[in-house]
Design an enzyme around this catalytic site. Structure first.
Site, PDB file in Angstrom:
ATOM      1  N   TYR A  22      12.773 -31.625  25.879  1.00  0.00           N
ATOM      2  CA  TYR A  22      11.545 -30.932  25.477  1.00  0.00           C
ATOM      3  C   TYR A  22      11.639 -30.208  24.132  1.00  0.00           C
ATOM      4  O   TYR A  22      10.658 -29.623  23.689  1.00  0.00           O
ATOM      5  CB  TYR A  22      11.131 -29.936  26.576  1.00  0.00           C
ATOM      6  CG  TYR A  22      10.844 -30.617  27.901  1.00  0.00           C
ATOM      7  CD1 TYR A  22       9.743 -31.457  28.039  1.00  0.00           C
ATOM      8  CD2 TYR A  22      11.685 -30.453  28.996  1.00  0.00           C
ATOM      9  CE1 TYR A  22       9.479 -32.102  29.234  1.00  0.00           C
ATOM     10  CE2 TYR A  22      11.433 -31.089  30.201  1.00  0.00           C
ATOM     11  CZ  TYR A  22      10.330 -31.918  30.319  1.00  0.00           C
ATOM     12  OH  TYR A  22      10.073 -32.565  31.506  1.00  0.00           O
ATOM     13  N   HIS A  99       1.735 -34.917  27.109  1.00  0.00           N
ATOM     14  CA  HIS A  99       3.102 -34.746  27.611  1.00  0.00           C
ATOM     15  C   HIS A  99       4.020 -34.688  26.406  1.00  0.00           C
ATOM     16  O   HIS A  99       3.910 -35.538  25.508  1.00  0.00           O
ATOM     17  CB  HIS A  99       3.529 -35.892  28.530  1.00  0.00           C
ATOM     18  CG  HIS A  99       2.710 -35.951  29.769  1.00  0.00           C
ATOM     19  ND1 HIS A  99       2.843 -35.020  30.780  1.00  0.00           N
ATOM     20  CD2 HIS A  99       1.711 -36.785  30.132  1.00  0.00           C
ATOM     21  CE1 HIS A  99       1.962 -35.298  31.722  1.00  0.00           C
ATOM     22  NE2 HIS A  99       1.262 -36.355  31.352  1.00  0.00           N
TER      23      HIS A  99
HETATM   24  C1  DQA Z   1       5.879 -33.115  31.001  1.00  0.00           C
HETATM   25  C2  DQA Z   1       6.381 -34.362  31.735  1.00  0.00           C
HETATM   26  C3  DQA Z   1       6.359 -34.145  33.239  1.00  0.00           C
HETATM   27  O1  DQA Z   1       6.854 -35.290  33.905  1.00  0.00           O
HETATM   28  C4  DQA Z   1       7.235 -32.964  33.613  1.00  0.00           C
HETATM   29  O2  DQA Z   1       7.184 -32.733  35.004  1.00  0.00           O
HETATM   30  C5  DQA Z   1       6.921 -31.746  32.833  1.00  0.00           C
HETATM   31  C6  DQA Z   1       6.636 -31.874  31.411  1.00  0.00           C
HETATM   32  C7  DQA Z   1       6.004 -33.263  29.475  1.00  0.00           C
HETATM   33  O3  DQA Z   1       5.393 -32.459  28.782  1.00  0.00           O
HETATM   34  O4  DQA Z   1       6.727 -34.131  28.995  1.00  0.00           O
HETATM   35  O5  DQA Z   1       6.971 -30.642  33.345  1.00  0.00           O
HETATM   36  O6  DQA Z   1       4.507 -32.929  31.311  1.00  0.00           O
END
Ligand code: DQA
Length: 144
Positions: A22, A99
């Site tokens: 992330y 995402h």
């Molecule tokens: C997310 C992807 C999701 O699968 C995960 O559960 C998240 C973050 C992303 O921003 O990449 O919490 O939404």
């Protein structure tokens, strides 16, 4: 133009949480960056983060009549929350799903989003830029 920016489960942990997936920016850094882009465009943003499904639903309901568009990263709720999907559908406000990670490169359970069908589109894997792209799209394409 007013845009509600919703971040769901575990996104308050950005910067600390799995930085190899992330990135290292915190949620408040993400919000400041987006705010700078929005103010250049004369757009007002309302930021909301919650780990609770019900609070997210209530916030989406509250956007009815108060926001012109929604940017939503529901976190893991994206993959199974029919209740958040129904809330987006109920208010019928143009929404873009974001995402940070590329969900298609990850575990199979992340490949399906139950909220995607009620959104204008989904941006995945572009990191924090995905929120900026969503903002640009909504500013250029949403008739208000
Ligand atoms: C997310 C992807 C999701 O699968 C995960 O559960 C998240 C973050 C992303 O921003 O990449 O919490 O939404």
């Amino acid at each position: 133009m007013k845009i509600l920016v919703v971040n769901g489960a575990n996104l308050n942990m950005l910067g600390t949480r799995e930085p190899h997936i992330y990135g290292t920016n915190s949620l408040s850094e993400l919000e400041s960056n987006l705010l700078a882009c929005a103010s250049e465009k004369g757009v007002q943003l309302d930021f909301f983060q919650s780990n609770s499904e019900g609070e997210i639903i209530n916030k989406i309901h509250g956007a009815y009549g108060n926001a012109d568009a929604i940017i939503i990263n529901a976190g893991a709720y994206s993959h199974y929350s029919y209740a958040i999907r129904d809330a987006l559908s109920a208010v019928a406000i143009p929404a873009v799903e974001v995402h940070i990670s590329n969900v298609y490169k990850r575990e199979e359970f992340r490949h399906n989003s139950v909220i995607a069908p009620v959104c204008c589109g989904t941006i995945t894997g572009l990191g924090m830029y995905g929120y900026v792209a969503a903002l640009n799209y909504l500013c250029d394409n949403t008739k208000i």
